[in-house]
Design a protein around this motif. Structure first.
Motif, PDB file in Angstrom:
ATOM      1  N   HIS A  38       0.838  -1.197   0.000  1.00 41.46           N
ATOM      2  CA  HIS A  38       0.000   0.000   0.000  1.00 41.46           C
ATOM      3  C   HIS A  38       0.875   1.250   0.000  1.00 41.46           C
ATOM      4  O   HIS A  38       1.915   1.290   0.670  1.00 41.46           O
ATOM      5  N   VAL A  39       0.432   2.272  -0.737  1.00 42.77           N
ATOM      6  CA  VAL A  39       1.021   3.613  -0.669  1.00 42.77           C
ATOM      7  C   VAL A  39      -0.136   4.602  -0.643  1.00 42.77           C
ATOM      8  O   VAL A  39      -0.937   4.650  -1.583  1.00 42.77           O
ATOM      9  N   LEU A  40      -0.241   5.380   0.440  1.00 46.57           N
ATOM     10  CA  LEU A  40      -1.304   6.365   0.566  1.00 46.57           C
ATOM     11  C   LEU A  40      -0.726   7.642   1.162  1.00 46.57           C
ATOM     12  O   LEU A  40      -0.021   7.595   2.168  1.00 46.57           O
TER      13      LEU A  40
ATOM     14  N   VAL B 276       3.597  10.307   3.597  1.00 50.61           N
ATOM     15  CA  VAL B 276       3.463   9.128   2.752  1.00 50.61           C
ATOM     16  C   VAL B 276       3.461   7.892   3.656  1.00 50.61           C
ATOM     17  O   VAL B 276       4.444   7.613   4.344  1.00 50.61           O
ATOM     18  N   TRP B 277       2.346   7.157   3.651  1.00 48.90           N
ATOM     19  CA  TRP B 277       2.226   5.928   4.441  1.00 48.90           C
ATOM     20  C   TRP B 277       2.442   4.731   3.522  1.00 48.90           C
ATOM     21  O   TRP B 277       1.793   4.615   2.475  1.00 48.90           O
TER      22      TRP B 277
ATOM     23  N   LEU C  99       4.868  -1.180   8.555  1.00 52.75           N
ATOM     24  CA  LEU C  99       4.211   0.076   8.222  1.00 52.75           C
ATOM     25  C   LEU C  99       5.151   1.223   8.571  1.00 52.75           C
ATOM     26  O   LEU C  99       5.661   1.280   9.697  1.00 52.75           O
ATOM     27  N   VAL C 100       5.392   2.104   7.605  1.00 49.42           N
ATOM     28  CA  VAL C 100       6.317   3.225   7.793  1.00 49.42           C
ATOM     29  C   VAL C 100       5.664   4.489   7.258  1.00 49.42           C
ATOM     30  O   VAL C 100       5.027   4.483   6.200  1.00 49.42           O
ATOM     31  N   ARG C 101       5.847   5.579   8.003  1.00 45.89           N
ATOM     32  CA  ARG C 101       5.417   6.899   7.528  1.00 45.89           C
ATOM     33  C   ARG C 101       6.651   7.661   7.063  1.00 45.89           C
ATOM     34  O   ARG C 101       7.656   7.743   7.769  1.00 45.89           O
ATOM     35  N   PHE C 102       6.582   8.204   5.847  1.00 43.80           N
ATOM     36  CA  PHE C 102       7.661   8.997   5.282  1.00 43.80           C
ATOM     37  C   PHE C 102       7.217  10.464   5.188  1.00 43.80           C
ATOM     38  O   PHE C 102       6.028  10.768   5.068  1.00 43.80           O
ATOM     39  N   SER C 103       8.193  11.353   5.228  1.00 42.87           N
ATOM     40  CA  SER C 103       7.933  12.776   5.057  1.00 42.87           C
ATOM     41  C   SER C 103       7.642  13.071   3.578  1.00 42.87           C
ATOM     42  O   SER C 103       7.853  12.219   2.714  1.00 42.87           O
ATOM     43  N   PRO C 104       7.177  14.287   3.258  1.00 45.22           N
ATOM     44  CA  PRO C 104       7.001  14.656   1.849  1.00 45.22           C
ATOM     45  C   PRO C 104       8.291  14.583   1.048  1.00 45.22           C
ATOM     46  O   PRO C 104       8.248  14.520  -0.184  1.00 45.22           O
ATOM     47  N   GLU C 105       9.439  14.567   1.740  1.00 40.53           N
ATOM     48  CA  GLU C 105      10.740  14.436   1.068  1.00 40.53           C
ATOM     49  C   GLU C 105      11.197  12.983   1.049  1.00 40.53           C
ATOM     50  O   GLU C 105      12.339  12.683   0.691  1.00 40.53           O
TER      51      GLU C 105
ATOM     52  N   PRO D 219      12.052   8.578   6.273  1.00 40.32           N
ATOM     53  CA  PRO D 219      11.254   7.902   7.296  1.00 40.32           C
ATOM     54  C   PRO D 219      11.100   8.775   8.544  1.00 40.32           C
ATOM     55  O   PRO D 219      12.082   9.314   9.055  1.00 40.32           O
ATOM     56  N   THR D 220       9.866   8.944   9.018  1.00 42.67           N
ATOM     57  CA  THR D 220       9.609   9.750  10.216  1.00 42.67           C
ATOM     58  C   THR D 220       8.964   8.945  11.346  1.00 42.67           C
ATOM     59  O   THR D 220       8.934   9.409  12.483  1.00 42.67           O
ATOM     60  N   TRP D 221       8.446   7.747  11.028  1.00 41.17           N
ATOM     61  CA  TRP D 221       7.806   6.922  12.058  1.00 41.17           C
ATOM     62  C   TRP D 221       7.707   5.503  11.541  1.00 41.17           C
ATOM     63  O   TRP D 221       7.448   5.274  10.352  1.00 41.17           O
ATOM     64  N   ARG D 222       7.923   4.533  12.446  1.00 40.03           N
ATOM     65  CA  ARG D 222       7.764   3.118  12.122  1.00 40.03           C
ATOM     66  C   ARG D 222       6.827   2.469  13.126  1.00 40.03           C
ATOM     67  O   ARG D 222       6.811   2.834  14.299  1.00 40.03           O
ATOM     68  N   PHE D 223       6.069   1.517  12.659  1.00 45.77           N
ATOM     69  CA  PHE D 223       5.164   0.779  13.537  1.00 45.77           C
ATOM     70  C   PHE D 223       5.982   0.104  14.632  1.00 45.77           C
ATOM     71  O   PHE D 223       7.056  -0.430  14.382  1.00 45.77           O
ATOM     72  N   PRO D 224       5.481   0.105  15.873  1.00 44.80           N
ATOM     73  CA  PRO D 224       6.262  -0.477  16.968  1.00 44.80           C
ATOM     74  C   PRO D 224       6.310  -2.002  16.906  1.00 44.80           C
ATOM     75  O   PRO D 224       5.430  -2.648  16.328  1.00 44.80           O
ATOM     76  N   SER D 225       7.321  -2.563  17.539  1.00 44.10           N
ATOM     77  CA  SER D 225       7.452  -4.016  17.607  1.00 44.10           C
ATOM     78  C   SER D 225       6.437  -4.586  18.585  1.00 44.10           C
ATOM     79  O   SER D 225       5.755  -3.845  19.311  1.00 44.10           O
TER      80      SER D 225
END
Length: 312
Positions: A128-130, A137-138, A166-172, A175-181
């Motif tokens: 998925h890319v949303l 960017v998720w 699952l990773v959240r990326f910035s507009p650039e 990576p700004t956040w990763r799903f926790p373990s």
């Protein structure tokens, strides 16, 4: 709506404003964009890249209004497009190979004129890319992106970028956040990100193997137990959840539930059909955005609002 006569739909998704975002090519180039490698006597794997640059068109449709961006030389196979602020467009290839001299850069940002503005590595095994209206960017990953393939995680190679599922990326595309373990998350780890729903308010997911219903608000994760397995898409309206899909012949199963305490309580189970009553095709693109499920076939774009579904 096809941008040009004879165009073939390669992929389709839904943008943050609920618009249909579709990537098209001509029939002669479709095979290059769907390139695969078959190992004799074993399995077939999607390729990360095309064998040549391919001209494509990306359309954005809201109601009857359609904007089209032409991209002259795409080299990403199995691509998906999502809009970014300022008229820019993100195109992501599903596969990404790691090499000692540097991994594939399978995320490409185009400016409003269709020129490449930036490229980055988003990892392998992308399901998925949303994007959001602010440009976050998720990216959700299937099992090969979590556990490694195409060189990731083997020998001296780094762990897969999608090892958290699952990773959240910035507009650039940083990576700004990763799903926790599983250690830091009572809902458990993601083995395969089956369903993803992204809105500006929150991000929701339902994933293998436990299939919990999980909300990410800011950086906080909240989970609910769920007994409905195999769903490939979800819609969310307040405390109501809609889960579409399942294993085997359950691709058209639509389960409606209520978040109740720590559990999703099922209040209704339905079978989805097309508006004319014909069965839902086995191969249909389904994207959840907020309360709406978008179902996209080669010829039609259908929408189902969870608020309009009977409770039982």
């Amino acid at each position: 709506m096809r941008p040009a006569e004879g165009d073939v739909l390669v992929s389709a998704s839904i943008g943050p404003a609920g618009e249909l975002v579709a990537l098209w090519s001509n029939a002669a180039d479709e095979a290059a964009l769907r390139s695969v490698t078959t190992q004799p006597g074993w399995a077939t794997f999607p390729d990360p890249a095309t064998d040549r640059p391919v001209p494509v068109r990306v359309s954005r449709q809201t109601g009857d209004a359609v904007d089209v961006m032409s991209l002259p030389g795409l080299t990403l196979a199995h691509p998906t497009a999502q809009p970014l602020p300022g008229g820019r467009m993100l195109v992501v290839g599903a596969r990404c190979r790691w090499r000692p001299d540097g991994p594939d850069r399978n995320g490409v940002i185009y400016d409003s004129n269709g020129r490449i503005e930036a490229q980055a590595t988003l990892g392998d095994g992308i399901e998925h890319v949303l994007t959001t209206t602010s440009g976050d960017v998720w990216v959700g990953y299937f099992d090969e992106g979590v556990y490694g393939n195409y060189g990731w995680g083997s020998g001296d190679a780094p762990p897969p970028l999608g090892n958290m599922g699952l990773v959240r990326f910035s507009p650039e595309l940083e990576p700004t956040w990763r799903f926790p373990s599983h250690v830091d998350n009572d809902a458990g780890a993601i083995d395969d990100c089956y369903a993803l729903n992204v809105s500006d308010d929150a991000t929701w997911t339902c994933y293998y193997s436990g299939f919990p219903i999980v909300r990410i608000h800011g950086d906080d994760v909240t989970g609910w137990r769920n007994q409905t397995d195999g769903a490939k898409a979800l819609a969310v309206a307040g405390t109501r959840i809609g889960l579409l899909g399942g294993y085997g012949q359950q691709h058209d199963r639509f389960v409606v539930g209520e978040l109740d305490g720590e559990t999703m309580r099922v209040v209704g189970t339905h079978r989805l059909v097309l508006p004319d009553g014909t069965p839902l095709p086995a191969h249909v693109t389904v994207v959840g955005r907020g309360p709406v499920l978008h179902l996209i076939t080669a010829e039609r774009w259908h929408q189902l609002n969870l608020d309009h579904v009977p409770a039982t």
